[in-house]
Enzyme design. Structure first.
Site: not given
Length: 285
Positions: A81, A77, A26, A30, A95, A143
């Site tokens: 926060n 993932e 993965h 953030r 990207h 993309e």
């Protein structure tokens, strides 16, 4: 691996890295509004919400999304926060690539849902592949690539590097990746290299971009890392050290879930976390 001459040690490390059962698991980054991002990925990109993990004590939530189960697919993932609503993506991150059956139709759906299209569907510069670019609510670029049916729609993560030959050598030796192909575009002054653990049409790849004359990039604070599975985090850490990587977390179990990991930086400072395969399987169960 720690004994013998340097050349012998490196030879042993190379042999082990090639035998190791590695898979890109993965990518972590953030976001500032978890609900808004989840909605966009589900409605505009067709992803599924796979699981969430809250850590109230440390003030964050992880959300996993993708096109299939984590034990067989590369997934996203997201990290939220608590009370942080904005991050700097920086020019170093490129990207994400997503393979779709029909780029024009995918763009229509994204526009209808209020998504931002930054490059309309059309042939890639200097090539024939049909692509488009869009942005998610946090400004991350995706993309869209027109391609036939694939078991891995989330097909690459693009990062910019300052020395392509150096990066290729590092990922081949320390990570055991295969260089699948390169594409040089003198007209637009860049070269890309696609690297990974299997065929391009069946796996998520690492796409490295070198822009002529640019040797350093600001990485911002939004993008975090890629996670890769390994049979032995301790041997992995030794191999990374031998081939010029920097270990930023020594191998060992995480205190909360006992999954063994190690984390390192490549020559450009991009972070990767290696996760013990058996521990990861147990974590999913």
């Amino acid at each position: 691996m720690a004994q013998g001459s340097t050349s012998c040690t490196k030879e042993s490390a190379l042999e082990w890295v090639k035998r190791d059962n590695r898979r890109m698991l993965h990518v972590v980054y953030r976001v500032g509004d978890l609900d808004k991002t989840i909605k966009f990925y589900k409605e505009c990109l067709g992803m599924k919400l796979l699981r969430t993990r809250d850590n109230d004590e440390e003030g964050y939530t992880n959300v996993f999304l993708g096109y299939g189960a984590e034990d067989s697919h590369f997934v996203i993932e997201l990290t939220y926060n608590y009370e942080v609503d904005k991050y700097d993506i920086g020019p170093g991150f490129g990207h994400f690539g997503i393979a779709v059956d029909n780029v024009a139709r995918a763009v229509e759906v994204i526009k209808a849902k209020g998504g931002k299209v930054t490059r309309e569907p059309g042939p890639v510069k200097g090539g024939k592949s049909i692509i488009a670019f869009i942005e998610d609510p946090d400004g991350y670029t995706f993309e869209l690539i027109e391609r036939g049916p694939t078991p891995e729609p989330l097909c690459h993560v693009n990062l910019r590097v300052g020395d392509l030959d150096r990066s290729i050598a590092f990922y081949e030796k320390a990570f055991g990746m295969e260089l699948l192909r390169t594409r040089d575009s003198p007209e637009y002054k860049y070269t890309i290299a696609l690297m990974g653990y299997g065929p391009e049409n069946k796996n998520c790849l690492l796409e490295l971009t070198y822009n002529y004359g640019v040797t350093e990039y600001d990485k911002g604070d939004a993008y975090a890392q890629i996670a890769i599975g390994t049979d032995d985090v301790y041997k992995t850490a030794e191999a990374v050290k031998l081939f010029g990587g920097q270990i930023v977390r020594e191998p060992g179990p995480l205190p909360d879930i006992n999954t063994k990991i190690t984390a390192c930086l490549d020559p450009d400072g991009w972070k990767t976390v290696f996760v013990d395969n058996l521990d990861f399987k147990r974590e999913l169960e």
